[in-house]
Design a protein around this motif. Structure first.
Motif, PDB file in Angstrom:
ATOM      1  N   GLN A  63     -44.709   0.104  13.444  1.00 12.39           N
ATOM      2  CA  GLN A  63     -43.812  -0.227  14.499  1.00 12.39           C
ATOM      3  C   GLN A  63     -44.651  -1.041  15.736  1.00 12.39           C
ATOM      4  OE1 GLN A  63     -41.104   1.082  13.713  1.00 12.39           O
ATOM      5  NE2 GLN A  63     -39.828  -0.010  14.865  1.00 12.39           N
ATOM      6  N   ARG A  64     -45.660  -0.421  16.137  1.00 10.92           N
ATOM      7  CA  ARG A  64     -46.523  -1.072  16.985  1.00 10.92           C
ATOM      8  C   ARG A  64     -47.465  -2.172  16.163  1.00 10.92           C
ATOM      9  NH1 ARG A  64     -48.463   4.070  19.173  1.00 10.92           N
ATOM     10  NH2 ARG A  64     -50.150   3.961  17.484  1.00 10.92           N
ATOM     11  N   GLY A  65     -47.663  -2.376  14.936  1.00 11.73           N
ATOM     12  CA  GLY A  65     -48.611  -3.000  14.238  1.00 11.73           C
ATOM     13  C   GLY A  65     -50.201  -3.067  14.378  1.00 11.73           C
ATOM     14  N   TRP A  66     -50.561  -1.970  15.033  1.00 11.39           N
ATOM     15  CA  TRP A  66     -51.770  -1.453  15.239  1.00 11.39           C
ATOM     16  C   TRP A  66     -51.899   0.205  15.521  1.00 11.39           C
ATOM     17  CZ3 TRP A  66     -52.589   1.151  19.766  1.00 11.39           C
ATOM     18  CH2 TRP A  66     -51.765   0.781  20.924  1.00 11.39           C
ATOM     19  N   GLY A  67     -53.343   0.481  15.222  1.00 15.22           N
ATOM     20  CA  GLY A  67     -53.401   1.991  15.308  1.00 15.22           C
ATOM     21  C   GLY A  67     -52.578   2.895  14.490  1.00 15.22           C
ATOM     22  N   ARG A  68     -52.841   4.379  14.465  1.00 17.05           N
ATOM     23  CA  ARG A  68     -52.243   5.183  13.295  1.00 17.05           C
ATOM     24  C   ARG A  68     -50.909   5.794  13.614  1.00 17.05           C
ATOM     25  NH1 ARG A  68     -57.587   8.161  10.866  1.00 17.05           N
ATOM     26  NH2 ARG A  68     -56.048   9.330  10.082  1.00 17.05           N
ATOM     27  N   LEU A  69     -50.508   6.082  12.450  1.00 17.40           N
ATOM     28  CA  LEU A  69     -49.047   6.706  12.532  1.00 17.40           C
ATOM     29  C   LEU A  69     -49.351   8.231  13.199  1.00 17.40           C
ATOM     30  CD1 LEU A  69     -47.793   6.442   8.932  1.00 17.40           C
ATOM     31  CD2 LEU A  69     -46.637   5.893  11.050  1.00 17.40           C
ATOM     32  N   GLU A  70     -48.269   8.518  13.997  1.00 18.92           N
ATOM     33  CA  GLU A  70     -48.231   9.910  14.502  1.00 18.92           C
ATOM     34  C   GLU A  70     -49.412  10.091  15.418  1.00 18.92           C
ATOM     35  OE1 GLU A  70     -48.292  12.732  11.205  1.00 18.92           O
ATOM     36  OE2 GLU A  70     -46.279  11.892  10.481  1.00 18.92           O
ATOM     37  N   GLU A  71     -49.639   9.024  16.387  1.00 20.43           N
ATOM     38  CA  GLU A  71     -50.893   8.934  17.046  1.00 20.43           C
ATOM     39  C   GLU A  71     -50.638   9.659  18.566  1.00 20.43           C
ATOM     40  OE1 GLU A  71     -53.818   9.160  17.566  1.00 20.43           O
ATOM     41  OE2 GLU A  71     -54.592   7.265  16.777  1.00 20.43           O
ATOM     42  N   THR A  72     -51.646  10.232  19.255  1.00 21.41           N
ATOM     43  CA  THR A  72     -51.579  10.621  20.481  1.00 21.41           C
ATOM     44  C   THR A  72     -52.609  10.038  21.189  1.00 21.41           C
ATOM     45  OG1 THR A  72     -52.913  12.631  19.872  1.00 21.41           O
ATOM     46  CG2 THR A  72     -50.510  12.857  20.057  1.00 21.41           C
ATOM     47  N   PHE A  73     -52.676   9.881  22.703  1.00 18.83           N
ATOM     48  CA  PHE A  73     -53.586   9.396  23.448  1.00 18.83           C
ATOM     49  C   PHE A  73     -53.916  10.287  24.594  1.00 18.83           C
ATOM     50  CE2 PHE A  73     -51.225   6.143  21.261  1.00 18.83           C
ATOM     51  CZ  PHE A  73     -52.038   5.144  21.132  1.00 18.83           C
ATOM     52  N   HIS A  74     -54.342  11.611  24.166  1.00 20.42           N
ATOM     53  CA  HIS A  74     -54.641  12.532  25.095  1.00 20.42           C
ATOM     54  C   HIS A  74     -56.425  12.073  25.438  1.00 20.42           C
ATOM     55  CE1 HIS A  74     -51.599  14.986  24.128  1.00 20.42           C
ATOM     56  NE2 HIS A  74     -51.799  15.084  22.876  1.00 20.42           N
ATOM     57  N   CYS A  75     -56.934  11.702  24.664  1.00 26.36           N
ATOM     58  CA  CYS A  75     -58.609  11.195  25.295  1.00 26.36           C
ATOM     59  C   CYS A  75     -58.464   9.925  26.092  1.00 26.36           C
ATOM     60  CB  CYS A  75     -59.427  10.917  23.863  1.00 26.36           C
ATOM     61  SG  CYS A  75     -60.979  10.531  24.299  1.00 26.36           S
ATOM     62  N   ARG A  76     -57.650   8.964  25.760  1.00 26.62           N
ATOM     63  CA  ARG A  76     -57.697   7.665  26.723  1.00 26.62           C
ATOM     64  C   ARG A  76     -56.949   8.400  27.963  1.00 26.62           C
ATOM     65  NH1 ARG A  76     -52.334   4.430  26.097  1.00 26.62           N
ATOM     66  NH2 ARG A  76     -51.645   6.215  26.888  1.00 26.62           N
ATOM     67  N   ASP A  77     -56.086   9.229  28.122  1.00 30.40           N
ATOM     68  CA  ASP A  77     -55.593   9.694  29.476  1.00 30.40           C
ATOM     69  C   ASP A  77     -56.672  10.361  30.206  1.00 30.40           C
ATOM     70  OD1 ASP A  77     -53.185   8.414  28.670  1.00 30.40           O
ATOM     71  OD2 ASP A  77     -52.080  10.175  28.080  1.00 30.40           O
ATOM     72  N   ALA A  78     -57.368  11.326  29.440  1.00 37.53           N
ATOM     73  CA  ALA A  78     -58.493  12.143  30.100  1.00 37.53           C
ATOM     74  C   ALA A  78     -59.567  11.238  30.394  1.00 37.53           C
ATOM     75  CB  ALA A  78     -59.042  13.205  29.020  1.00 37.53           C
ATOM     76  N   MET A  79     -60.007  10.274  29.769  1.00 35.25           N
ATOM     77  CA  MET A  79     -60.850   9.401  30.431  1.00 35.25           C
ATOM     78  C   MET A  79     -60.487   8.391  31.535  1.00 35.25           C
ATOM     79  SD  MET A  79     -63.656   9.241  28.549  1.00 35.25           S
ATOM     80  CE  MET A  79     -64.569   7.540  28.262  1.00 35.25           C
ATOM     81  N   ARG A  80     -59.085   8.203  31.286  1.00 34.62           N
ATOM     82  CA  ARG A  80     -58.473   7.465  32.608  1.00 34.62           C
ATOM     83  C   ARG A  80     -58.649   8.456  33.993  1.00 34.62           C
ATOM     84  NH1 ARG A  80     -52.558   5.988  31.425  1.00 34.62           N
ATOM     85  NH2 ARG A  80     -53.672   4.048  30.476  1.00 34.62           N
ATOM     86  N   ALA A  81     -58.526   9.754  33.725  1.00 37.21           N
ATOM     87  CA  ALA A  81     -58.586  10.735  34.874  1.00 37.21           C
ATOM     88  C   ALA A  81     -59.958  10.857  35.265  1.00 37.21           C
ATOM     89  CB  ALA A  81     -58.006  12.179  34.273  1.00 37.21           C
ATOM     90  N   LEU A  82     -61.125  10.346  34.542  1.00 38.10           N
ATOM     91  CA  LEU A  82     -62.494  10.269  34.796  1.00 38.10           C
ATOM     92  C   LEU A  82     -62.797   9.130  35.442  1.00 38.10           C
ATOM     93  CD1 LEU A  82     -63.902  12.102  31.855  1.00 38.10           C
ATOM     94  CD2 LEU A  82     -63.796  12.910  34.031  1.00 38.10           C
ATOM     95  N   GLY A  83     -61.596   8.274  35.483  1.00 39.19           N
ATOM     96  CA  GLY A  83     -62.165   7.015  36.293  1.00 39.19           C
ATOM     97  C   GLY A  83     -62.600   5.957  35.308  1.00 39.19           C
ATOM     98  N   GLN A  84     -62.690   6.310  34.040  1.00 38.55           N
ATOM     99  CA  GLN A  84     -63.268   5.338  33.036  1.00 38.55           C
ATOM    100  C   GLN A  84     -62.111   4.129  32.572  1.00 38.55           C
ATOM    101  OE1 GLN A  84     -66.547   5.619  32.138  1.00 38.55           O
ATOM    102  NE2 GLN A  84     -66.105   6.736  33.895  1.00 38.55           N
ATOM    103  N   ALA A  85     -62.614   3.244  32.146  1.00 37.68           N
ATOM    104  CA  ALA A  85     -61.837   1.907  31.606  1.00 37.68           C
ATOM    105  C   ALA A  85     -60.688   2.525  30.491  1.00 37.68           C
ATOM    106  CB  ALA A  85     -62.259   1.058  31.070  1.00 37.68           C
ATOM    107  N   SER A  86     -59.319   2.154  30.565  1.00 39.90           N
ATOM    108  CA  SER A  86     -58.299   2.701  29.524  1.00 39.90           C
ATOM    109  C   SER A  86     -57.600   1.625  29.204  1.00 39.90           C
ATOM    110  CB  SER A  86     -57.770   3.849  30.316  1.00 39.90           C
ATOM    111  OG  SER A  86     -57.197   3.508  31.509  1.00 39.90           O
ATOM    112  N   TRP A  87     -58.040   0.068  29.524  1.00 41.53           N
ATOM    113  CA  TRP A  87     -56.862  -0.835  29.175  1.00 41.53           C
ATOM    114  C   TRP A  87     -56.938  -1.099  27.677  1.00 41.53           C
ATOM    115  CZ3 TRP A  87     -59.665  -4.629  26.781  1.00 41.53           C
ATOM    116  CH2 TRP A  87     -60.861  -4.918  27.157  1.00 41.53           C
ATOM    117  N   PHE A  88     -57.952  -0.674  26.685  1.00 40.89           N
ATOM    118  CA  PHE A  88     -57.796  -0.819  25.355  1.00 40.89           C
ATOM    119  C   PHE A  88     -57.434   0.454  24.743  1.00 40.89           C
ATOM    120  CE2 PHE A  88     -59.549  -1.087  21.067  1.00 40.89           C
ATOM    121  CZ  PHE A  88     -59.283  -2.259  20.790  1.00 40.89           C
ATOM    122  N   ASN A  89     -56.330   0.392  24.102  1.00 38.17           N
ATOM    123  CA  ASN A  89     -55.633   1.601  23.644  1.00 38.17           C
ATOM    124  C   ASN A  89     -56.227   2.209  22.261  1.00 38.17           C
ATOM    125  OD1 ASN A  89     -53.518   2.184  25.464  1.00 38.17           O
ATOM    126  ND2 ASN A  89     -52.955   0.090  24.994  1.00 38.17           N
TER     127      ASN A  89
END
Ligand code: GDP
Length: 309
Positions: A63-89
Motif C-alpha cells: 500500500q505504502r510501497g516501502w517498509g514492512r507489513l503490519e508495521e508500527t512506529f513506536h520507536c520513531r514516536d519515542a525518539m521524537r519525544a526525546l527531541g531526535q530527528a523523526s522525518w525519516f520513517n
C-alpha cells in the motif's frame, strides 16, 4: 533463462513482483541502487535494498510501497519525544533489519554478504545484490547547497529547485561480487521502471557497469518510468531535466542509449517512435502502468518477449 534487473525502490519492486510470477525466481538477480543509503540514528539504512528484499520476501507494505507489513512506529514516536530527528520513517519491525545490518557491517562483513544473509533468513530464492560494497552517496544540489538524497526526497518531499545530482564515490566503487558476472551470464538485462537519474544513475556510475552492459550478449530492455511528459510518480521528470534529457520516454532512451536495445513505452506515446529509433533504441508501445499484480505480471511477460526477439 537468467534475468538481471537493475533496480531502485518502489517502481522496481512493482516490476519484480510481476516478474517472479513469470519466471523461476531462482533465475532472477536484482542489482540494487545503494546511492540512497543513509545513516539514521547511527544505523545503516539501505532503502532500495530493503524495498526489494521486503517485496521478494513477502514482507513489503505494498500500500505504502516501502517498509514492512503490519508495521508500527513506536520507536520513531519515542525518539521524537526525546527531541531526535523523526522525518525519516523507520518502523519498529524495519528497525530490526537496520540493527542486524549495522552490527554485521561493523564486524567487517561486506554489504553484499549481509544482504545475502538477510535474504536467506527471509527465504528469498532470487539473488539480490547491492550495486557495490563501497560507499556511494547521491548528492542533490539545491538553492541552499548540497543535500543527501533522502533529505531532498523525504524531508523536503522532493520540492525546491534542483540544479545538479552527483554520485560521490561511484567512479572508484567496484561492483559488488557477482554483479558483472550476472550481467555477462544473463539472457536479458532489464532496467526497471525506476528513476533514471537517482535510482539507475548511481548503478550506471559504478566502475565498469556501462561497459558490462554494452558488451554483454544479453538483450537489454528498459521500461519507461515516464508516461507522456510526467513520471508515473515522484521527481524523475524534473531530475531528468537537470541532465538535459527530454522529460519523455525519449529522454529515458537517451539516458540508456549507450547500451539499450529495447524501450517499453506507454501506448499513448507512439508519436515518440521516430525520436527513440533515432537513438538506435527499438521502442515497443504497450500498457506500462502496473496498477495491480496481474498487470505487473503482464508487463513482465511483455518485457521478456521484447528481450527474446
Ligand atoms: P524509489 O527509489 O522508491 O524512487 O524507486 P524507483 O526509482 O524504483 O521508483 C520510482 C519510479 O517508478 C518513478 O520514476 C515512477 O515514475 C516509476 N513508476 C512507479 N509506478 C510505475 C508503474 O506502474 N509503471 C511505470 N512504468 N513506472 C512506474
Amino acid at each position: 533463462m537468467k534475468v538481471v534487473v537493475l533496480a531502485g525502490g518502489t517502481g522496481a519492486a512493482k516490476f519484480v513482483r510481476g516478474l517472479v510470477r513469470a519466471i523461476d525466481p531462482r533465475d532472477l538477480s536484482v542489482i540494487v541502487n545503494t546511492g540512497d543509503d543513509l545513516v539514521w540514528w547511527g544505523l545503516h539504512v539501505s532503502p532500495d535494498l530493503d524495498t526489494i528484499c521486503y517485496e521478494l520476501g513477502g514482507l513489503l507494505d505494498r500500500q505504502r510501497g516501502w517498509g514492512r507489513l503490519e508495521e508500527t512506529f513506536h520507536c520513531r514516536d519515542a525518539m521524537r519525544a526525546l527531541g531526535q530527528a523523526s522525518w525519516f520513517n523507520v518502523g519498529d519491525r524495519d528497525l530490526s533489519t537496520h540493527l542486524f545490518r549495522t552490527e554485521r557491517l561493523r564486524a567487517g562483513v561486506p554489504l553484499s554478504e549481509v544482504t545475502a544473509a538477510l535474504c536467506a533468513r527471509w527465504g528469498i530464492a532470487s539473488r539480490i545484490l547491492p550495486m557495490t560494497d563501497a560507499r556511494v552517496r547521491t548528492i542533490v544540489t539545491m538553492d541552499d547547497g548540497d543535500v543527501p538524497f533522502q533529505e531532498f526526497f523525504v524531508r523536503r518531499r522532493h520540492t525546491g529547485a534542483v540544479h545538479a545530482v552527483r554520485f560521490e564515490g561511484a567512479s572508484t566503487a567496484q561492483p559488488a561480487p557477482g554483479v558483472i558476472d550476472a550481467i555477462h551470464h544473463a539472457a536479458i538485462v532489464v532496467i526497471a521502471p525506476s528513476n533514471p537519474v537517482t535510482s539507475v544513475g548511481p548503478i550506471l556510475g559504478v566502475l565498469g557497469m556501462t561497459e558490462a552492459l554494452s558488451t554483454t550478449s544479453a538483450r537489454t530492455v528498459a521500461i519507461s518510468p515516464v508516461v507522456g511528459s510526467a513520471a508515473v510518480s515522484g521527481p524523475a521528470a524534473r531530475l531528468m531535466a537537470t541532465r538535459g534529457w527530454p522529460t519523455t520516454a525519449a529522454g529515458v532512451a537517451m539516458a540508456y542509449r549507450s547500451f539499450l536495445d529495447v524501450l517499453l513505452c506507454d501506448v499513448g506515446d507512439a508519436a515518440l517512435a521516430g525520436d527513440i529509433e533515432k537513438l538506435d533504441v527499438h521502442p515497443v508501445f504497450t500498457n506500462i502502468l502496473m496498477s495491480d499484480t496481474s498487470m505487473a505480471e503482464h508487463l513482465a511477460k511483455e518485457t521478456l518477449d521484447a528481450g527474446a526477439h
